[in-house]
Design an enzyme around this catalytic site. Structure first.
Site, PDB file in Angstrom:
ATOM      1  N   GLY A  11       0.821  -1.207   0.000  1.00 56.25           N
ATOM      2  CA  GLY A  11       0.000   0.000   0.000  1.00 56.25           C
ATOM      3  C   GLY A  11       0.851   1.251   0.000  1.00 56.25           C
ATOM      4  CE1 TYR A 139     -11.683   0.119   7.993  1.00 60.10           C
ATOM      5  CE2 TYR A 139     -10.777  -0.518   5.866  1.00 60.10           C
ATOM      6  CZ  TYR A 139     -10.682   0.189   7.054  1.00 60.10           C
ATOM      7  OH  TYR A 139      -9.551   0.953   7.300  1.00 60.10           O
TER       8      TYR A 139
HETATM    9  P1  NAP Z   1      -5.352   4.304   0.135  1.00 62.50           P
HETATM   10  O1  NAP Z   1      -4.865   5.700  -0.058  1.00 62.50           O
HETATM   11  O2  NAP Z   1      -6.657   3.872  -0.427  1.00 62.50           O
HETATM   12  O3  NAP Z   1      -4.201   3.301  -0.409  1.00 62.50           O
HETATM   13  C1  NAP Z   1      -4.466   1.928  -0.411  1.00 62.50           C
HETATM   14  C2  NAP Z   1      -3.195   1.248  -0.862  1.00 62.50           C
HETATM   15  O4  NAP Z   1      -3.403  -0.150  -0.929  1.00 62.50           O
HETATM   16  C3  NAP Z   1      -2.749   1.710  -2.262  1.00 62.50           C
HETATM   17  O5  NAP Z   1      -1.347   1.752  -2.322  1.00 62.50           O
HETATM   18  C4  NAP Z   1      -3.302   0.602  -3.146  1.00 62.50           C
HETATM   19  O6  NAP Z   1      -2.589   0.450  -4.370  1.00 62.50           O
HETATM   20  C5  NAP Z   1      -3.068  -0.594  -2.247  1.00 62.50           C
HETATM   21  N1  NAP Z   1      -3.916  -1.729  -2.599  1.00 62.50           N
HETATM   22  C6  NAP Z   1      -5.264  -1.815  -2.520  1.00 62.50           C
HETATM   23  N2  NAP Z   1      -5.667  -3.031  -2.932  1.00 62.50           N
HETATM   24  C7  NAP Z   1      -4.549  -3.728  -3.292  1.00 62.50           C
HETATM   25  C8  NAP Z   1      -4.296  -5.028  -3.793  1.00 62.50           C
HETATM   26  N3  NAP Z   1      -5.303  -5.887  -4.034  1.00 62.50           N
HETATM   27  N4  NAP Z   1      -3.022  -5.395  -4.042  1.00 62.50           N
HETATM   28  C9  NAP Z   1      -1.999  -4.539  -3.816  1.00 62.50           C
HETATM   29  N5  NAP Z   1      -2.154  -3.286  -3.320  1.00 62.50           N
HETATM   30  C10 NAP Z   1      -3.427  -2.895  -3.068  1.00 62.50           C
HETATM   31  O7  NAP Z   1      -5.401   3.933   1.675  1.00 62.50           O
HETATM   32  P2  NAP Z   1      -4.756   4.681   2.945  1.00 62.50           P
HETATM   33  O8  NAP Z   1      -5.708   5.723   3.400  1.00 62.50           O
HETATM   34  O9  NAP Z   1      -3.329   5.027   2.641  1.00 62.50           O
HETATM   35  O10 NAP Z   1      -4.796   3.506   4.029  1.00 62.50           O
HETATM   36  C11 NAP Z   1      -3.633   2.799   4.352  1.00 62.50           C
HETATM   37  C12 NAP Z   1      -3.977   1.910   5.537  1.00 62.50           C
HETATM   38  O11 NAP Z   1      -4.418   2.728   6.617  1.00 62.50           O
HETATM   39  C13 NAP Z   1      -5.125   0.935   5.243  1.00 62.50           C
HETATM   40  O12 NAP Z   1      -4.825  -0.323   5.813  1.00 62.50           O
HETATM   41  C14 NAP Z   1      -6.325   1.574   5.929  1.00 62.50           C
HETATM   42  O13 NAP Z   1      -7.271   0.590   6.320  1.00 62.50           O
HETATM   43  C15 NAP Z   1      -5.681   2.240   7.108  1.00 62.50           C
HETATM   44  N6  NAP Z   1      -6.438   3.381   7.659  1.00 62.50           N
HETATM   45  C16 NAP Z   1      -6.754   4.438   6.850  1.00 62.50           C
HETATM   46  C17 NAP Z   1      -7.481   5.505   7.406  1.00 62.50           C
HETATM   47  C18 NAP Z   1      -7.861   6.721   6.582  1.00 62.50           C
HETATM   48  O14 NAP Z   1      -8.596   7.579   7.089  1.00 62.50           O
HETATM   49  N7  NAP Z   1      -7.382   6.850   5.351  1.00 62.50           N
HETATM   50  C19 NAP Z   1      -7.874   5.481   8.749  1.00 62.50           C
HETATM   51  C20 NAP Z   1      -7.507   4.386   9.526  1.00 62.50           C
HETATM   52  C21 NAP Z   1      -6.799   3.332   8.966  1.00 62.50           C
HETATM   53  P3  NAP Z   1      -2.961   1.381  -5.638  1.00 62.50           P
HETATM   54  O15 NAP Z   1      -2.479   2.762  -5.311  1.00 62.50           O
HETATM   55  O16 NAP Z   1      -2.243   0.757  -6.787  1.00 62.50           O
HETATM   56  O17 NAP Z   1      -4.468   1.315  -5.778  1.00 62.50           O
HETATM   57  O1  GFB Z   2     -14.500   9.985   6.193  1.00 62.74           O
HETATM   58  P1  GFB Z   2     -15.910   9.511   6.193  1.00 62.74           P
HETATM   59  O2  GFB Z   2     -16.536   9.212   4.873  1.00 62.74           O
HETATM   60  O3  GFB Z   2     -16.042   8.176   6.997  1.00 62.74           O
HETATM   61  O4  GFB Z   2     -16.793  10.611   6.975  1.00 62.74           O
HETATM   62  P2  GFB Z   2     -16.273   7.869   8.548  1.00 62.74           P
HETATM   63  C1  GFB Z   2     -18.183  10.505   6.898  1.00 62.74           C
HETATM   64  C2  GFB Z   2     -18.822  11.694   7.610  1.00 62.74           C
HETATM   65  O5  GFB Z   2     -18.555  12.910   6.861  1.00 62.74           O
HETATM   66  C3  GFB Z   2     -20.326  11.511   7.624  1.00 62.74           C
HETATM   67  C4  GFB Z   2     -19.793  13.407   6.333  1.00 62.74           C
HETATM   68  O6  GFB Z   2     -20.859  12.181   8.741  1.00 62.74           O
HETATM   69  C5  GFB Z   2     -20.725  12.194   6.324  1.00 62.74           C
HETATM   70  O7  GFB Z   2     -22.094  12.639   6.348  1.00 62.74           O
HETATM   71  N1  GFB Z   2     -19.570  13.952   4.983  1.00 62.74           N
HETATM   72  C6  GFB Z   2     -19.925  15.181   4.592  1.00 62.74           C
HETATM   73  C7  GFB Z   2     -18.951  13.330   3.974  1.00 62.74           C
HETATM   74  N2  GFB Z   2     -19.597  15.388   3.306  1.00 62.74           N
HETATM   75  C8  GFB Z   2     -18.963  14.241   2.897  1.00 62.74           C
HETATM   76  C9  GFB Z   2     -18.349  13.844   1.679  1.00 62.74           C
HETATM   77  O8  GFB Z   2     -18.329  14.590   0.687  1.00 62.74           O
HETATM   78  N3  GFB Z   2     -17.780  12.612   1.633  1.00 62.74           N
HETATM   79  C10 GFB Z   2     -17.780  11.768   2.702  1.00 62.74           C
HETATM   80  N4  GFB Z   2     -17.177  10.567   2.601  1.00 62.74           N
HETATM   81  N5  GFB Z   2     -18.366  12.095   3.891  1.00 62.74           N
HETATM   82  C11 GFB Z   2     -15.035   5.703   7.788  1.00 62.74           C
HETATM   83  C12 GFB Z   2     -15.272   4.218   7.714  1.00 62.74           C
HETATM   84  O9  GFB Z   2     -16.045   6.280   8.572  1.00 62.74           O
HETATM   85  O10 GFB Z   2     -13.805   5.997   8.439  1.00 62.74           O
HETATM   86  C13 GFB Z   2     -14.157   3.557   6.974  1.00 62.74           C
HETATM   87  O11 GFB Z   2     -16.528   3.961   7.073  1.00 62.74           O
HETATM   88  C14 GFB Z   2     -12.792   4.064   7.370  1.00 62.74           C
HETATM   89  O12 GFB Z   2     -14.252   2.144   7.183  1.00 62.74           O
HETATM   90  C15 GFB Z   2     -12.738   5.545   7.669  1.00 62.74           C
HETATM   91  O13 GFB Z   2     -12.305   3.372   8.461  1.00 62.74           O
HETATM   92  C16 GFB Z   2     -11.453   5.927   8.377  1.00 62.74           C
HETATM   93  O14 GFB Z   2     -15.253   8.522   9.386  1.00 62.74           O
HETATM   94  O15 GFB Z   2     -17.706   8.086   8.871  1.00 62.74           O
END
Ligand code: NAP
Ligand code: GFB
Length: 318
Positions: A11, A139
């Site tokens: 990732g 998830y």
């Molecule tokens: P992201 O921007 O969506 O990046 C996902 C990464 O995983 C990309 O590099 C993607 O490759 C790769 N990937 C997805 N499916 C794959 C597959 N089948 N084989 C190989 N590579 C694959 O995600 P992120 O936000 O950086 O998240 C990274 C980690 O943090 C995840 O485990 C996520 O659950 C965790 N996390 C994220 C958040 C958040 O708010 N973003 C919060 C808590 C935890 P490509 O670029 O080629 O698609």
């Molecule tokens: O980041 P988000 O999509 O995910 O935030 P969660 C959702 C909140 O933002 C809700 C509001 O209260 C939505 O109503 N919101 C307002 C929007 N405008 C927007 C918009 O344009 N896009 C989106 N996406 N939301 C996720 C989990 O929960 O948190 C995932 O479902 C993941 O599994 C992620 O772990 C970190 O924070 O609600």
């Protein structure tokens, strides 16, 4: 870590992976070789091609970030895909790390996988204490299983497999696709498009009432490197900003409008879901280890993220 480490980051092309790349570049440590994978290098859902990549690079350490990741709305409409894809990816990465004798694996959970009905603040001991919020059960169960797998590999084979639990993450190189994105990149993309079209109304989904803790990706990256090099527990550790840093979606929208110098109207579409009202996490365990760690000020991090998108929207993951 041993004298010469080879660290494989699954990732590596995503939001968190690119932040780790940036911090690693700044550090320039000569005793570590870093490899950042994307799905173009390998589909981690496939055991055989994943095994080949591990045999090619022979990593001593793995930071496992790769996952099917998305915001609230993407999770609500694709729970089965989130469950199956992440189960496959996680099982392949952990099993092949064991088979190829990787010394340490740090995987990634999320504060959104905790029980929906719970006391606050949530902490690391509460991961499995009840069903997750229905919006992202696929998830959540796939992620919770990483913790179970880590304990099983450690108990049966003594593997040093651990995990971190970040709160919501944001920063440069995020996913700005409006179908799958999280709230911050979604709102940045939407307001940017609105301003480009000369619009004066910023549409935000939901009531704006839900509360979130947001960590800047570059801060998370620094914490990830500390976990990789220093953290010795199998138990997960929450990597989150302080409870007091929690903001409402409405406050977030105002912060993003300010970063764009936008003075038009902010309108809340209450016909759209709010998702979890809150998932307030305690970072007390992290603070015990790193009492002086300083998080980037939220308004500064939002401004950096907005400015990055304004400069890179043509090539960003839209
Ligand atoms: P992201 O921007 O969506 O990046 C996902 C990464 O995983 C990309 O590099 C993607 O490759 C790769 N990937 C997805 N499916 C794959 C597959 N089948 N084989 C190989 N590579 C694959 O995600 P992120 O936000 O950086 O998240 C990274 C980690 O943090 C995840 O485990 C996520 O659950 C965790 N996390 C994220 C958040 C958040 O708010 N973003 C919060 C808590 C935890 P490509 O670029 O080629 O698609
Ligand atoms: O980041 P988000 O999509 O995910 O935030 P969660 C959702 C909140 O933002 C809700 C509001 O209260 C939505 O109503 N919101 C307002 C929007 N405008 C927007 C918009 O344009 N896009 C989106 N996406 N939301 C996720 C989990 O929960 O948190 C995932 O479902 C993941 O599994 C992620 O772990 C970190 O924070 O609600």
């Amino acid at each position: 870590m041993s004298k010469k480490s080879i660290i494989l980051v699954t990732g590596g092309s995503g939001l968190v992976g690119r932040a780790i790349q940036e911090i690693v570049l700044l550090e320039k440590r000569t005793d570590e070789t870093w490899i950042f994978l994307s799905s173009k290098d390998v589909d981690l859902c496939d055991y055989d091609s994943t095994k080949k990549v591990f045999e090619k690079y022979q990593p001593t350490h793995v930071i496992h970030l790769a996952a099917m990741v998305g915001g609230l709305f993407h999770n609500m409409s694709h729970n089965l895909d989130f469950l199956r894809n992440n189960l496959k990816i996680n099982d392949n990465v952990l099993q092949i790390s064991f088979e190829t004798k990787v010394q340490k694996v740090v995987s990634c959970l999320s504060t959104c996988i905790f029980p929906d009905k719970t006391e606050y603040p949530i902490d690391e001991t509460m991961v499995h204490n009840g069903p997750p919020h229905p919006s992202n059960f696929g998830y959540s169960y796939a992620k919770r299983l990483i913790d179970i797998q880590n304990k099983a590999y450690n108990q049966q084979h003594g593997c040093m497999f651990t995990s971190v639990i970040p709160c919501n993450v944001f920063g440069p190189h995020d996913n700005y696709n409006l179908e799958s994105s999280h709230v911050i990149p979604g709102l940045i993309r939407k307001l940017h498009d609105t301003i480009q079209k000369g619009g004066t109304t910023f549409n935000v989904m939901g009531t704006g009432k839900p509360l979130r803790q947001f960590i800047y990706s570059l801060d998370l990256a620094k914490l990830f490197l500390w976990v990789l090099r220093e953290y010795k527990e199998i138990e997960p550790i929450i990597l989150s900003v302080d409870e007091q840093s929690e903001v409402s979606i409405k406050e977030l929208a105002n912060e993003i409008a300010k970063a764009f110098d936008f003075t038009g109207d902010i309108v809340f579409d209450t016909t759209k879901a709010d998702g979890q009202y809150k998932k307030t996490a305690s970072n007390a365990k992290l603070r015990k280890y790193l009492p002086d760690f300083e998080f980037t000020q939220f308004s500064v991090a939002i401004k950096h993220s907005v400015d990055w998108y304004r400069q890179n929207y043509k090539t960003a993951r839209n």
